[in-house]
Scaffold this motif. Structure first.
Motif, PDB file in Angstrom:
ATOM      1  N   MET B   1      36.663 -17.968 -42.474  1.00  0.00           N
ATOM      2  CA  MET B   1      35.150 -18.546 -43.085  1.00  0.00           C
ATOM      3  C   MET B   1      34.187 -18.793 -41.877  1.00  0.00           C
ATOM      4  O   MET B   1      34.490 -19.128 -40.680  1.00  0.00           O
ATOM      5  N   ILE B   3      31.199 -19.950 -39.596  1.00  0.00           N
ATOM      6  CA  ILE B   3      30.667 -21.238 -39.162  1.00  0.00           C
ATOM      7  C   ILE B   3      29.277 -20.821 -38.674  1.00  0.00           C
ATOM      8  O   ILE B   3      28.845 -20.018 -38.145  1.00  0.00           O
ATOM      9  N   GLU B  19      31.785 -15.529 -37.022  1.00  0.00           N
ATOM     10  CA  GLU B  19      33.200 -15.426 -37.275  1.00  0.00           C
ATOM     11  C   GLU B  19      33.849 -16.476 -36.070  1.00  0.00           C
ATOM     12  O   GLU B  19      33.454 -16.295 -34.995  1.00  0.00           O
ATOM     13  N   PRO B  20      34.847 -17.299 -36.451  1.00  0.00           N
ATOM     14  CA  PRO B  20      35.431 -18.257 -35.284  1.00  0.00           C
ATOM     15  C   PRO B  20      35.906 -17.452 -34.335  1.00  0.00           C
ATOM     16  O   PRO B  20      35.857 -17.977 -33.043  1.00  0.00           O
ATOM     17  N   ARG B  21      36.282 -16.424 -34.384  1.00  0.00           N
ATOM     18  CA  ARG B  21      36.990 -15.495 -33.331  1.00  0.00           C
ATOM     19  C   ARG B  21      35.897 -14.693 -32.460  1.00  0.00           C
ATOM     20  O   ARG B  21      36.478 -14.156 -31.435  1.00  0.00           O
ATOM     21  N   LEU B  23      33.764 -14.234 -29.504  1.00  0.00           N
ATOM     22  CA  LEU B  23      33.902 -14.731 -28.227  1.00  0.00           C
ATOM     23  C   LEU B  23      32.318 -15.094 -27.636  1.00  0.00           C
ATOM     24  O   LEU B  23      31.563 -14.156 -28.183  1.00  0.00           O
ATOM     25  N   HIS B  26      30.561 -11.955 -26.673  1.00  0.00           N
ATOM     26  CA  HIS B  26      30.082 -11.109 -27.455  1.00  0.00           C
ATOM     27  C   HIS B  26      28.983 -11.732 -28.140  1.00  0.00           C
ATOM     28  O   HIS B  26      28.006 -11.055 -28.423  1.00  0.00           O
ATOM     29  N   PHE B  64      35.361 -19.389 -27.483  1.00  0.00           N
ATOM     30  CA  PHE B  64      34.680 -19.088 -28.680  1.00  0.00           C
ATOM     31  C   PHE B  64      33.235 -19.514 -28.662  1.00  0.00           C
ATOM     32  O   PHE B  64      32.793 -20.586 -28.306  1.00  0.00           O
ATOM     33  N   VAL B  66      32.027 -20.592 -31.284  1.00  0.00           N
ATOM     34  CA  VAL B  66      32.009 -22.059 -31.893  1.00  0.00           C
ATOM     35  C   VAL B  66      32.220 -23.100 -30.988  1.00  0.00           C
ATOM     36  O   VAL B  66      31.644 -24.252 -31.461  1.00  0.00           O
TER      37      VAL B  66
END
Lengths: 281, 156
Positions: B1, B3, B19-21, B23, B26, B64, B66
């Motif tokens: 999901m 964020i 995307e939570p993943r 970094l 990036h 991350f 997030v």
């Protein structure tokens, strides 16, 4: 190096984090500073479905002294410990250890609680926590419990924190300036190949000596300690005692150091740590 | 999901669904288009991706996006102001603090952190502060000169 996909939840309180952990069980991982978890996720050694970010729970981000005891919130960063005036005065071993961890960027983000729970056998904190007889206050679904340092570091990458639990505080005694940490570091990473923390009580003629990096988990060098019990810590008595710093231990062996070399380093570093601590007191 | 995040980068607010993943490195390069932040080793060792998050130097390959929600991020693009180089940039220019330039943005961000914490560092202090930044051209001596120059300039 991109981690596997996951869902991200930020907990705003410890209770919320515990509820989330209960709900997601083994699928979830706790994220504090992320400096052990994120590298493992990038290598896909760890692939949690849910990451619970506890880094903004303000209650766990503090250093407080009360009645000769110091409570350190699990989310306190290595840099905050390194630069804490309270700790420099009341427990200088901790800032000394903190300053030897990784590099500035790692110390800015990594947390003392995360590092201890991760229980890396080459981490620096276990030596300090064992030598100080630290106590770990752990929250769980049925309230809190306290675990002594000796029981906290269970095995390689395994601490006493059970699934469903979160480390809250680390309690250490205020100590005078009679402690030292010395480390033979792996040059690239700064992790300990042999790190020794020594705390010397000259009045009681007692010492505490803890060794990290040498075995699968950090340990108290009990042979060294008993050799100096009731004895004046001189260059000679320290040298004799330090010879016992790897007795009864099964040392790790890897590309950085053989088992024999690690045992040798444990003895040498024990001598140096004890002498440094005695010279300061 | 995905964020939703709001991150201020060099004073400009960036809002994005991520995307939570993803970094932070990036996010800065691809979402914000700020390619001054370099990605080197991707293993939290080399320091090429160092940025300041709320004033703290961090390796943006080990964070991350997030986690940076609601923070103020400074990248190398945010150092100069009104066309004037930051003292650290001027130091690298004057002292030949770079060869290939790959490590330079990270070196400069860590140097900025050092000078905020210690305005008169010794050469040893500078070496110690930069030990999380690798220069594969091995031009360390000039990098230390550059930071020393910046420290003097900052105090002038």
């Amino acid at each position: 190096m991109i981690p596997a996909a996951f869902d991200y939840v930020r907990a705003s309180s410890l209770n919320e984090a515990l509820d989330l952990l209960a709900k997601h069980g083994d699928d979830a991982k706790i994220l504090a500073g992320g400096h052990s978890l994120i590298p493992a996720m990038k290598l896909r050694l760890s692939q949690p479905k849910v990451v619970i970010d506890i880094s903004r729970i303000a209650d766990l981000h503090s250093v407080n002294q009360q009645n000769g005891k110091i409570a350190i919130g699990a989310l306190t960063t290595h840099y905050e410990i390194e630069s804490s005036d309270l700790l420099k005065r009341a427990c200088p071993l901790l800032p000394e250890v903190a300053g030897s961890i990784g590099d500035v960027q790692v110390r800015n983000k990594g947390t003392v609680g995360g590092s201890c729970v991760h229980a890396d056998p080459a981490g620096d904190w276990p030596a300090a926590m064992l030598a100080l007889d630290a106590e770990f206050e752990i929250a769980g679904p049925n309230g809190s419990r306290t675990v002594a340092a000796n029981d906290f570091f269970v095995d390689i990458l395994t601490s006493a924190v059970e699934p469903g639990e979160i480390l809250k505080f680390i309690h250490v005694p205020a100590t005078a300036n009679t402690a030292a940490y010395v480390k033979f570091a792996q040059k690239a990473s700064g992790f300990a190949i042999a790190g020794v923390a020594a705390v010397v009580d000259k009045t009681k003629k007692e010492v505490a000596v803890a060794v990290t990096g040498v075995a699968a988990k950090a340990y108290r060098a009990s042979g060294t300690e008993s050799s100096l019990r009731g004895v004046e810590p001189t260059a000679d008595s320290i040298a004799t005692a330090a010879e016992k710093a790897a007795d009864g231990i099964d040392p790790l062996s890897d590309i950085h150091a053989s088992a024999d070399f690690r045992a040798h380093l444990a003895r040498v570093q024990a001598k140096r740590a004890l002498w440094a601590a005695v010279s300061r007191g | 999901m995905n964020i939703s995040v709001k991150i201020s980068v060099n004073g400009v607010l960036h809002e994005a669904e991520v995307e939570p993943r993803l970094l932070l490195a990036h996010f800065l390069r691809e979402t914000c288009g700020l390619t001054g932040t370099h990605v080197g080793c991707e293993t939290s060792v080399c320091g090429a991706c160092t940025v300041l998050v709320d004033g703290q130097a961090v390796k943006s390959c080990t964070m991350f996006a997030v986690q940076a929600d609601g923070t103020e991020v400074t990248t190398v693009e945010g150092l100069a102001s009104n066309g004037e180089m930051h003292p650290v940039q001027e130091g690298f220019w004057e002292c030949h603090g770079l060869q290939c330039g790959y490590c330079t943005p990270g070196m400069m961000m860590t140097a900025v952190q050092l000078l905020e914490r210690n305005e008169a560092p010794s050469r040893d202090d500078i070496r110690h502060a930069l030990d999380g930044n690798l220069c594969r051209c091995t031009g360390y001596t000039h990098i230390i000169d550059a930071v020393e120059y910046a420290a003097k300039k900052g105090r002038a």
